[in-house]
Each structure stands twice: as C-alpha cells, then as structure tokens.
Design a protein around this motif. Structure first.
Motif, short mmCIF file in Angstrom:
data_model
loop_
_atom_site.label_atom_id
_atom_site.label_comp_id
_atom_site.label_asym_id
_atom_site.label_seq_id
_atom_site.Cartn_x
_atom_site.Cartn_y
_atom_site.Cartn_z
N THR A 10 0.83 -1.21 0.00
CA THR A 10 0.00 0.00 0.00
C THR A 10 0.86 1.25 0.00
O THR A 10 0.60 2.20 -0.75
N ALA A 11 1.90 1.25 0.84
CA ALA A 11 2.76 2.43 0.93
C ALA A 11 3.49 2.70 -0.37
O ALA A 11 3.72 3.86 -0.74
N ARG A 12 3.83 1.63 -1.10
CA ARG A 12 4.57 1.81 -2.35
C ARG A 12 3.65 1.96 -3.56
O ARG A 12 4.12 2.23 -4.67
N GLY A 13 2.34 1.75 -3.36
CA GLY A 13 1.39 1.93 -4.46
C GLY A 13 1.30 0.75 -5.41
O GLY A 13 0.93 0.92 -6.58
N LEU A 14 1.60 -0.46 -4.93
CA LEU A 14 1.49 -1.65 -5.77
C LEU A 14 0.20 -2.39 -5.45
O LEU A 14 -0.02 -2.80 -4.31
N PRO A 15 -0.69 -2.58 -6.43
CA PRO A 15 -1.92 -3.33 -6.17
C PRO A 15 -1.60 -4.74 -5.68
O PRO A 15 -0.81 -5.46 -6.29
N ALA A 16 -2.22 -5.13 -4.58
CA ALA A 16 -2.02 -6.48 -4.01
C ALA A 16 -3.38 -7.00 -3.59
O ALA A 16 -4.03 -6.44 -2.70
#
Length: 751
Positions: free
Chosen positions: A708-714
């Motif tokens: 979330t902090a890095r902006g990667l959808p997971a």
C-alpha cells in the motif's frame, strides 16, 4: 600448387580468387584490395572472409547495436562492457561476475550433438578468457513444431550435446527455456549462456601489447573440423533451391576443455599472461587479428609452428579452422618457461607461435614465406558497415488487427470450459514439464546451486562463508515480438528482470542473443531495428546496462524467417542466498496474493496458441516503472521474510502459474477470484508486471502495508490448501489430474 605469398600477390594482380565462394561481396573484395594496395593472398582472403562474415563483424547490425552504448544507463556495477569476450559486473565483497549468451543455431541443425556441444564449449571459453572460473551454464532453446518428424531428429541430439559437454565439464545447468513453434522448423535456436566468477584484480582482456612478448597457442591441436565453421555457416540463409556452403561443424572434446580450464586458471593465479583470447568463430584469424588490433603494436606469427591434427592443412585452412578447446595468450619472455611448464603439467599442448612487434602490421609466415601482411584493425574491427534498408512490413497492420477477441476466438463461459482450457494450456508442449530434457543435465554439481531448472531463475552461491550469490534468468517470446518487435523485446527484458527479482535477487545487467531472419529482407531488418531500439530504451529505464551478447541473423529457410526472437538474459545479485524465494507452494495455510493489474491482454498468449493455434493482435503493454516497483517489492519481501514463495506471471497467465507452483510444492490451493472481473481474463491474460506470492499469515499485515505504501496493487486471492486447485464457484481439478496433463508430454511426442 605453389604457395600464394605476399610477393606473389604483388606480381600477379589479376589472378582469379574465390572471394564469392567464401561469402564476400564484390564490393567487399574491392575494399580488401584497396586496403592492401594489391590483391590479397589466399591466406589474407581467408582471414578477411571469416572476419567480415555477418557472424563475426556484425556488419548489418552494428549501426543499431550502438544504441546500447548511447543509451547505456549509469551503473556503478559495470566493470567491463561491450567489446570484450564477455561483460563483467561488480557484485560486492571484491567479487566480479562475467556472463554472456551466444548462439550456435545453424551448426546445431546440421549436426545437432556437436553443434550444441561446441556451443557450450565456446561460451565457456569466452567466460574463461575474462579471467573467471565458469560456475554455471543455461540453454535457451527453440525448436520447430513438437510433433514434426525433424524435431525428433534435432531435439534429442541437441539436448544430449548440451548435457554431454556441460556434464563432463562439471558445470551445473541451472535454467533456460524450451519453446516449440513451426517457425523454427529448419532453423532451431540453440543459445547458450555461461556465468563465471573472479576477484576484481583477476580480470583479463583480449589485447596484445609489449614488443617482444610471446604469442602462445595452447590447447587442442588444429584440425580440419569447423573450417569456416560458424563464421560462414551462420552468415547464410538455408535455401533448398541452390547449393549451400556447409562447412564442417566443429567437434568438441569436453575432457580437453576441462584440462584447458584448470590449466588456464592456474596460469591466471600465477599472473603469467598480459592478454588472452579464446579461439571460437574464425579461429586463429580472429584471435591474432583481435589481439593485435586491441594492443599497442603489431604481431608476427610463424604459422607452421601451430600444432596440427592434420598435417595436410594449408595456411588458409589453418587460419579458418574453428577446432575447439584452443586459447591464445600473450606472455612475457621471462614467464614463458613457467607458462609452458603449467601446460605440460595439465597435459595441454602449447607452442610459441609468434611475438608482439613494435610495428603496425599483422604478419604471418609459412615456412619462412610471408603469406599475410595486413593492418590488424581492418580485419578485426573495420569491416563493412551496412545501412540495410528496412520498412514496416505490409502485413503488420493486418496481423495486429486480428486480435483474439471474444468475437473471433471462442472463450469459455462456464467453469468446466475454464478447466478444460486450463488443462489444454498446461499440457501444451510450451507449458508442459520439460523434465525429460532437464533431467539430462546435472544441476547440482559443484554444490553451490541454490535455484535451478523449474524455478523462475537459476541461482548460484559464489561465497560459501557469506552466502553471496548471483541469479540469472533468460526470456524471450517470439510470438510477442512478431506482433510488435519493439514491445516484444521490452517484454523479454521485463520478464527476465521479474524472474530474477521473484527469487529475491537485485537485477544488475543484461546480455542478449538477438535471433532474426535475413538482414537482406527489409521486413526482417525492421523487426531487428525495432527490437534493438525497444531493448535499449527499456534497459535505460530499468537501469540494467547491456554488457555484451550476440547477434544471429539468416535464421530462415528460403523466404521463411523465424519469428523475431530477442533472448534476454538478466543477471542479479543477492546478499544471502539462504533468503531466496522459491516458486513452490510448500506449506498449507500460506495466503496467496496477486500483485499487479490484470487487463484483457491475450494477443500472442499461450491460451490463444494452445486452444486456437492463433497468432494476432497486440502483445501485452509494458509499464517499466511498474516492473521496477514490483521488483523492489519482491526483493524487499524476500529479504525481510515476508513471503515464502513467488512466481512471476507470464506464459499462460495466473492459471499456469498456479498449476506450476502447486505441482512444484505438492500442495493445492483454494482460489477466490475478485468479484466483478471476468474469470477467463483473470486466469489466462498475460498482462505484464504481475506475480503471485505466498505470504505467511504472520506477515500479512506487514506485507500489505508495504504494498500500500509503495502503491502496488495487491489482491488476496486464496490460500494454499488441500490436494487440488479449486477455483471456487468455477471448477476444481486435482493435483493428480494436473500432473497427468503437465508431465510426459515431451516424451510422448518424441517416442
């Protein structure tokens, strides 16, 4: 027949010469006469013909390859770049790693076993010549249709050659690829990669300097095998309608090469050489001209001192022979006795065949007669440069317009249909288990293999105390590159980059093997120009410089070219191999997350090939910044113990990745696909920049926070559980059924 000396050439300017039979064009022959101010001798003509061949001079490709230098990203890791036998990168702790991928395509079609075996031998010597101990090999392979009779001729021999030579050398084969497509019928691709390790101070370069220093040829005797070899054979299109030049394929002796390796490494340890070059394509023509060209003076060679297997060979044949297991070293006079002593210890034949001079010419004598007198740079580095015409093919738009939409290609709409297509993909020769092939290779010899065949990347430990390691992956999708060569090349780099990161290693550098059809075809040349531009642009964004590689052209029969196939190798470093991430789902209860975004991208996909035998549309889009972000997340999660398994999503999409990770770990998975999205697209799309990871329950919060902090959808999509792959609400398939579909396919086709 009288000897054709330099003096005779000056006195007989109009003597007919077989320049066309040696592969030279009329203007190239005229250029040689202009350089020399006379006609060449037979020996000089032999040298220029092999060194100016497409395979050795890159005369059609170098105008495009210069982008790799012009767009080279800043890299603190780069120690030696393009122009040497192989690139070298700094991996920390005083270690340097050298790696390179090359081709032995045409020889492997003519004589599968020896063609492939000597491909391994040649790339290993390239690595050895840099001063490194070879530690691993890989083999990206392409064959024609899996059920074609000629595939049954070619494939077993090539695999046996790779395994036979590599196993005898005691080098683990840690990965590669096997791809089947009818476009490679008659033109299989046998690319070979080697990795070597050394300390920074042990790097050696191919140059001859210091007047009076001795030129030593050591290793196997020179014979008639491979005269013209790959230098000529790989510079011509196969054509069944006319006689073709078919030089003898080189014959390898891995036991001789093993002695050569150990002998050379001992010579390096005692610091006995000033420069060194292996003898591969173009043999002595290449070794002498390149060493002299890169040095500070000239060179004088007494060709009759070369140790021969066949004493009937002419000077021309000796210069053109590509006999294997040979090296050429530059040695100071006061060290020559010790050099020869070490060679004798290892039962390696060695002869002083000449010396470095303070002049500017390469002079070669035969029984006292001057048969070669040339400026070495004109042979080695100043060959022809062609601006081949190229244009976007007239058929490209129609190919891209034929997208695999639901209207054109039937898509499954039920759970049973999804299951049926999943099994079709998993059992297609391109996605099926390659264990029949890879089981013929020793992957654990030397005891430092950490990840190998069946994983996303191969990984080797290079320091047993600190657990420092390196990882390598090779990738290339000719179907994607046929649809869009610019994007296809970038996808090859992105997948190899992603594979290395999935194992927990940081990608550092690139080597490439660019396999294409005839450069005299404007369609092919456009494909090459676009792929090269795409790869250079992508390397700049990802920060992974190209350290070297190989171009293989004329991969076609008559007018039928292979798919453009840029094979990209990415090398990465990992500080502690005990923290690597495998792809197997190995423990029940692990939470499965899909990283990245999925779109309807089926052009060139495994599904469109396996289910519909279709090729059309556009390949997946490339987001290189997303690839960097995904790589950073995978590396950090591996290092910090946040994931237990990771598998990149590529051929076959999420469905194939789940099949492979379940079968590898022997555990099933319960999958809940996100609502509101097409199950078919989620399972079979090949959108780039994605991976599936297994997260321990104790690390779920920390892992989610990082993404979330890095902006990667997971997206959490399931859990490791049971003995089946259960896509809830759609279908369930047991691991036993998956294994039946996935294994035994290659064996059955070759039976």
């Amino acid at each position: 027949m009288s000897l054709d000396t330099v003096k005779n050439a000056e006195q007989t300017p109009d003597a007919a010469q077989p320049w066309a039979d040696l592969g030279l064009k009329e203007d190239e022959y005229a250029r040689i006469r202009e350089i020399l101010g006379r006609r060449p001798t037979g020996a000089e003509l032999a040298m220029y013909s092999v060194m100016w061949s497409e395979h050795c001079s890159y005369k059609s490709s170098k105008v495009h390859l210069k982008q790799f230098g012009e767009k080279k990203p800043d890299s603190d890791a780069m120690l030696v770049g393009i122009g040497e036998n192989a690139g070298v990168v700094d991996v920390g702790q005083g270690y340097a790693v050298t790696f390179k991928v090359e081709s032995h395509n045409h020889p492997s079609y003519i004589e599968p076993y020896q063609g492939a075996a000597t491909g391994i031998g040649g790339i290993v010597r390239d690595i050895l010549a840099m001063g490194a101990r070879p530690v691993a090999v890989m083999d990206p392979l392409r064959f024609g249709a899996a059920d074609h009779p000629d595939t049954r001729r070619v494939l077993p021999g090539i695999v046996a050659g790779i395994g036979g030579y590599g196993n005898c050398l005691g080098l683990p084969n840690i990965g590669g690829e096997v791809v089947f497509d009818s476009c490679y019928q008659g033109n299989p691709l046998v690319n070979a990669l080697c990795v070597g390790v050394m300390k920074h101070e042990d790097i050696h370069l191919a140059q001859a300097s210091g007047a009076g220093n001795k030129v030593v040829l050591y290793g196997a005797r020179t014979g008639g095998d491979g005269i013209g070899g790959v230098s000529v054979l790989a510079s011509e299109t196969f054509d069944d309608t006319k006689p073709a030049k078919r030089p003898a394929v080189q014959v390898g002796d891995p036991f001789q090469e093993k002695l050569l390796i150990e002998c050379t490494l001992e010579i390096f340890r005692e610091k006995l050489v000033k420069g060194i070059q292996d003898l591969g394509g173009a043999g002595l023509s290449c070794a002498t001209s390149e060493l002299a060209s890169a040095g500070s003076g000239g060179m004088r060679i007494e060709l009759d001192t070369v140790h021969l297997r066949d004493h009937t060979l002419s000077p021309e044949e000796i210069l053109m022979s590509e006999s294997q297991e040979r090296m050429c070293a530059i040695v100071e006079p006061d060290k020559i006795d010790r050099f020869l002593e070490i060679c004798e210890k290892w039962d390696v034949i060695a002869n002083v065949i000449g010396e470095v001079t303070d002049g500017e010419r390469l002079e070669i004598y035969w029984h006292g007669e001057l048969v070669v007198d040339v400026p070495p740079r004109t042979v080695a580095h100043e060959g022809p440069t062609y601006q081949r015409p190229y244009a976007r093919p007239s058929w490209q738009d129609a190919l891209q317009a034929d997208a695999p939409t639901a209207e054109r290609l039937a898509r499954p709409t039920t759970g049973e249909g999804l299951k049926a297509d999943l099994l079709k993909v998993a059992s297609h020769p391109n996605q099926a288990s390659k264990s029949w092939i890879t089981d013929q290779y020793d992957r654990y010899v030397l005891g430092n293999t950490v990840l190998s065949v069946g994983e996303d990347s191969g990984m080797i430990r290079i320091d047993e105390e600190t657990n420092l390691g390196v990882s390598v992956a090779t990738d290339g999708n000719g179907r994607f590159a046929k649809l869009d060569p610019y994007t296809g090349a970038q996808l090859a780099l992105a997948e190899a980059y992603r594979n290395v990161a999935a194992g927990g290693a940081k990608p550092l550098a690139v080597s490439d093997c660019l396999n294409f059809g005839s450069p005299e075809d404007p369609d092919v040349m456009w494909q090459f120009a676009e792929a090269t531009r795409g790869l250079a642009d992508a390397c700049l964004v990802l920060g992974t410089p190209v350290t070297g590689g190989n171009v293989s052209l004329y991969n076609q029969t008559g007018e039928v070219a292979i798919h453009p196939t840029p094979v990209v190798a990415v090398l990465g470093v990992i500080d502690d191999v005990t923290r690597r991430t495998p792809l197997a789902f190995a423990e029940e209860g692990q939470l499965l997350y899909l990283l990245g975004d999925t779109a309807d991208e089926l052009g060139g996909s495994a599904w469109s090939q396996a289910v519909h035998d279709h090729l059309g549309g556009l390949p997946p889009t490339v987001d290189l910044e997303r690839e960097r972000l995904l790589g950073d997340i995978l590396i950090a999660a591996s290092r910090d113990g946040m994931i237990d398994a990771a598998h990149d999503l590529s051929d076959g999409g999420l469905g194939q990745a789940l099949v492979e990770s379940c079968l590898k770990g022997g555990h099933g998975a319960r999958i809940v696909l996100p609502e509101g999205q097409d199950p078919f697209v989620l399972l079979f799309s090949e959108s780039a920049g994605r991976a599936v990871v297994a997260v321990p329950r104790s690390e779920e919060l920390r892992f989610n926070d990082m993404c979330t902090a890095r902006g990667l959808p997971a997206t959490r999509i399931g859990v490791v559980d049971g003995d089946s792959l259960d896509v809830q609400g759609q279908f369930s398939v047991s691991l036993a059924e998956l294994k039946d579909a996935h294994t035994g396919v290659i064996e059955a086709l070759l039976a």
